[in-house]
Design an enzyme around this catalytic site. Structure first.
Site, short mmCIF file in Angstrom:
data_model
loop_
_atom_site.label_atom_id
_atom_site.label_comp_id
_atom_site.label_asym_id
_atom_site.label_seq_id
_atom_site.Cartn_x
_atom_site.Cartn_y
_atom_site.Cartn_z
N GLU A 106 16.65 8.29 9.95
CA GLU A 106 17.33 9.02 11.02
C GLU A 106 16.43 10.11 11.61
O GLU A 106 16.63 10.55 12.74
CB GLU A 106 18.66 9.60 10.53
N LYS A 131 -0.85 -7.27 -5.12
CA LYS A 131 -0.95 -5.79 -5.04
C LYS A 131 0.43 -5.16 -4.90
O LYS A 131 0.78 -4.23 -5.60
CB LYS A 131 -1.85 -5.43 -3.86
N HIS A 153 23.25 8.03 9.19
CA HIS A 153 23.24 9.10 8.19
C HIS A 153 23.93 8.67 6.91
O HIS A 153 24.95 7.98 6.98
CB HIS A 153 23.95 10.31 8.79
N CYS A 205 -2.63 -8.83 -0.76
CA CYS A 205 -1.36 -8.16 -0.42
C CYS A 205 -0.23 -8.43 -1.42
O CYS A 205 0.44 -7.51 -1.85
CB CYS A 205 -0.87 -8.62 0.95
N CYS A 265 -4.65 -12.95 0.75
CA CYS A 265 -3.36 -12.24 0.77
C CYS A 265 -2.47 -12.68 -0.40
O CYS A 265 -1.91 -11.85 -1.11
CB CYS A 265 -2.65 -12.50 2.10
N SER A 297 -4.26 -17.44 5.00
CA SER A 297 -3.14 -17.23 5.92
C SER A 297 -3.38 -17.88 7.29
O SER A 297 -2.52 -18.60 7.81
CB SER A 297 -2.93 -15.73 6.13
N GLY A 298 -4.55 -17.65 7.87
CA GLY A 298 -4.84 -18.19 9.20
C GLY A 298 -5.02 -19.70 9.18
O GLY A 298 -4.48 -20.42 10.04
N TYR A 318 -8.04 1.47 2.34
CA TYR A 318 -6.78 0.82 1.94
C TYR A 318 -6.75 0.50 0.44
O TYR A 318 -5.84 0.90 -0.28
CB TYR A 318 -6.64 -0.52 2.67
N ALA A 349 0.30 -0.52 7.32
CA ALA A 349 0.78 0.40 6.28
C ALA A 349 -0.21 0.42 5.13
O ALA A 349 -0.94 -0.55 4.91
CB ALA A 349 2.14 -0.05 5.78
P1 NDP Z 1 -11.63 0.10 4.16
O1 NDP Z 1 -12.40 -0.24 5.36
O2 NDP Z 1 -10.17 0.40 4.28
O3 NDP Z 1 -12.29 1.40 3.48
C1 NDP Z 1 -13.63 1.39 3.08
C2 NDP Z 1 -13.95 2.67 2.33
O4 NDP Z 1 -15.24 2.55 1.75
C3 NDP Z 1 -13.97 3.89 3.22
O5 NDP Z 1 -13.53 4.99 2.48
C4 NDP Z 1 -15.46 4.01 3.58
O6 NDP Z 1 -15.85 5.35 3.78
C5 NDP Z 1 -16.14 3.51 2.31
N1 NDP Z 1 -17.40 2.81 2.57
C6 NDP Z 1 -17.65 1.91 3.52
N2 NDP Z 1 -18.91 1.43 3.40
C7 NDP Z 1 -19.46 2.05 2.33
C8 NDP Z 1 -20.73 2.00 1.71
N3 NDP Z 1 -21.68 1.19 2.15
N4 NDP Z 1 -20.95 2.79 0.63
C9 NDP Z 1 -19.99 3.60 0.16
N5 NDP Z 1 -18.76 3.70 0.72
C10 NDP Z 1 -18.50 2.94 1.79
O7 NDP Z 1 -11.94 -1.06 3.11
P2 NDP Z 1 -11.12 -1.69 1.91
O8 NDP Z 1 -12.14 -2.37 1.07
O9 NDP Z 1 -10.23 -0.70 1.26
O10 NDP Z 1 -10.20 -2.76 2.62
C11 NDP Z 1 -10.79 -3.79 3.43
C12 NDP Z 1 -9.83 -4.23 4.49
O11 NDP Z 1 -8.77 -4.97 3.89
C13 NDP Z 1 -9.14 -3.09 5.23
O12 NDP Z 1 -9.90 -2.66 6.31
C14 NDP Z 1 -7.84 -3.71 5.65
O13 NDP Z 1 -8.01 -4.29 6.91
C15 NDP Z 1 -7.58 -4.78 4.61
N6 NDP Z 1 -6.52 -4.34 3.69
C16 NDP Z 1 -5.28 -4.09 4.19
C17 NDP Z 1 -4.26 -3.65 3.37
C18 NDP Z 1 -2.92 -3.34 3.96
O14 NDP Z 1 -2.65 -3.78 5.08
N7 NDP Z 1 -2.06 -2.59 3.28
C19 NDP Z 1 -4.46 -3.48 1.93
C20 NDP Z 1 -5.80 -3.76 1.52
C21 NDP Z 1 -6.78 -4.19 2.36
P3 NDP Z 1 -15.75 6.09 5.20
O15 NDP Z 1 -14.35 6.56 5.35
O16 NDP Z 1 -16.72 7.19 5.08
O17 NDP Z 1 -16.15 5.08 6.23
#
Ligand code: NDP
Length: 453
Positions: free
Chosen positions: A447, A53, A442, A50, A45, A17-18, A181, A346
């Site tokens: 709303e 998905k 409505h 995205c 993406c 994308s970038g 996410y 989102a």
């Molecule tokens: P996220 O950062 O959203 O979530 C990571 C999850 O993994 C959290 O539950 C975290 O737990 C856990 N975690 C992190 N490190 C470890 C580890 N070493 N061992 C075990 N568990 C761990 O990551 P995703 O992979 O889901 O997504 C990556 C990025 O992609 C997102 O941050 C987002 O920016 C982007 N994305 C955006 C979407 C959208 O806009 N709809 C859709 C998909 C991806 P804890 O909560 O305890 O930290």
């Protein structure tokens, strides 16, 4: 070196994308541009993120629509679902977009090298397959991020979001590591398609960065829909059985969870391996990111970086804006800097949730508690008619002194679509009075935004 001695004005590494946006805008300003991409033009993406998905979310959502169809007088006989049909249709659309992105580069006279590029100096890169050395006045790194696979025994049996789009068959049982996410989106997809889903997280939270009330609501609804959760449970090991299934052992629990697919979604790390950054004095930051200043410049004056590889905000529209700003500044003479405030986001869970601005907890700590919180907890009309107990929840966080809206957070059907419009008002600094002065549209769910008391 004089300008004309360079092969190109800009060499971009990574056609996501970038990178694509920066390439096309730089070219439109008259720059001679080339881009290297080692996989497929379009980036995460478009190719494995995205877009596919969201199509799977749409595909899985039919389950709910078809269940409710009878209430509206429809008889749907012999209902069945075929994973390969959905998977292949989605992958075909990915091919279409890959071609569209390739055409965009071609139409904008951006030369493409479909191979890996490594930085060899402040103004030079080497292509991996052809071995060709190329010089450029500027280099832009836009290589994105890559799924993290934490170390545990049997991790080689697990897949990441890179592979999940290609599954041979719909798994009966899915175990997902992580509750961010990707985990919550795929938990929703597989659950809707009929798989038995267990989400395992190391902590006790899902979607940590979102407002707590929404997270609680998502948890309640998804548990009622059949998703199982195991919190505070690290993955210990995954064992492959002779019948091809997996036994997932969690820390402190004697009995394994049995799975057909184990999806690891524990974050994404900037993709910098083998880029040759050491040759130009660029040292990675603590999260493995390429540090940049507010003009996207790295420690090396001729090398810039945008998007997930800089790990500022890992979202496609942010990478696009960063790519655009870079190209406009360097080649278009426009002094644009990016404002990272109030970026809406989102999660396409089922139901989806969306938010912009401060959560209640963030606002309480920033404003010393001097905030007002408005909410609307309602059962969407469609759910009432469909005999679904699920309720939507909208929240508005307001500065008690000025009345300015600091954040809006919502969970419920179509909340990302509704939030995008509301985000304009929050970004513009509108007040609760401005929302109240707007007449409701409505009947709609949106709303509720102007009816909060
Ligand atoms: P996220 O950062 O959203 O979530 C990571 C999850 O993994 C959290 O539950 C975290 O737990 C856990 N975690 C992190 N490190 C470890 C580890 N070493 N061992 C075990 N568990 C761990 O990551 P995703 O992979 O889901 O997504 C990556 C990025 O992609 C997102 O941050 C987002 O920016 C982007 N994305 C955006 C979407 C959208 O806009 N709809 C859709 C998909 C991806 P804890 O909560 O305890 O930290």
């Amino acid at each position: 070196m004089a300008e004309q001695e360079f092969d190109y004005d800009l060499f971009v590494i990574g056609a996501g994308s970038g990178g694509v946006r920066a390439s096309r805008i730089a070219s439109s300003h008259g720059a001679r541009v080339a881009v290297a991409e080692e996989f497929r033009v379009g980036g995460t993406c478009v190719i494995r993120g995205c877009v596919p998905k969201k199509l799977l979310v749409y595909g899985s959502h039919f389950a709910e629509e078809l269940q409710d169809a009878a209430n509206y007088g429809w008889t749907v006989e012999k209902m069945s679902f075929d994973w390969p049909t959905l998977r292949d249709a989605v992958l075909k659309d990915v091919d279409r977009l890959n071609t569209a992105y390739t055409n965009t580069l071609e139409n904008n006279k951006v030369e493409r090298f479909l191979e890996r590029a490594t930085i060899t100096g402040p103004n030079s890169v080497k292509l991996a397959d052809s071995g060709r050395e190329i010089t450029a006045k500027y280099i832009l790194i836009a290589t994105g991020a890559w799924p993290v696979m934490p170390e545990f025994a049997g991790s080689e049996h697990c897949i990441t979001s890179n592979e999940v789009f290609h599954l041979e068959r719909l798994p009966k049982r899915v175990v997902i590591s992580g509750a961010g996410y990707i985990a919550m989106e795929f938990a929703g997809i597989f659950n809707a398609l009929g798989s038995n889903v267990t989400v395992v997280n190391r902590s006790e939270a899902v979607l940590r960065s979102y407002d707590e009330s929404l997270r609680d609501r998502l948890l309640q609804i998804t548990m009622a829909r059949g998703i199982q959760y195991r919190f505070n449970c690290p993955f210990e090991r995954v064992e492959k059985q002779e019948d091809g299934t997996f036994h997932v052992f969690l820390g402190g629990q004697p009995d394994p969870i049995i799975a057909d697919v184990v999806l690891v979604a524990t974050g994404r790390r900037p993709k910098t391996d083998g880029l040759g950054l050491e040759t130009v004095g660029i040292t990675l930051g603590q999260r493995g990111e390429i540090p940049v200043d507010d003009t996207a410049k790295t420690a090396c004056d001729s090398i810039y970086a945008v998007g997930d590889v800089t790990d500022r905000v890992q979202l496609t529209p942010v990478a696009i804006r960063e790519g655009q700003a870079f190209a406009d500044r360097i080649f278009g003479g426009k002094e644009t800097t990016l404002n990272y405030d109030c970026i809406p986001s989102a999660v396409f869970s089922q139901p989806p949730l969306a938010g912009v601005g401060m959560t209640e907890a963030e606002a309480r700590s920033a404003f010393g508690g001097n905030i007002r919180v408005y909410s609307s907890d309602f059962r969407p009309m469609k759910n009432v008619f469909g005999h679904r107990p699920e309720r939507g929840l909208y929240k508005m966080i307001v500065d008690a002194t000025t009345g300015k809206v600091l954040g809006i957070h919502m969970i419920g059907p179509d909340s990302p679509e509704i939030l995008q419009a509301a985000a304009i008002a929050v970004k513009a600094g509108l007040t609760k009075d401005d929302f109240d002065a707007t007449v409701a549209l409505h009947p709609s769910m949106a709303e509720e935004l102007v009816l909060m008391r």
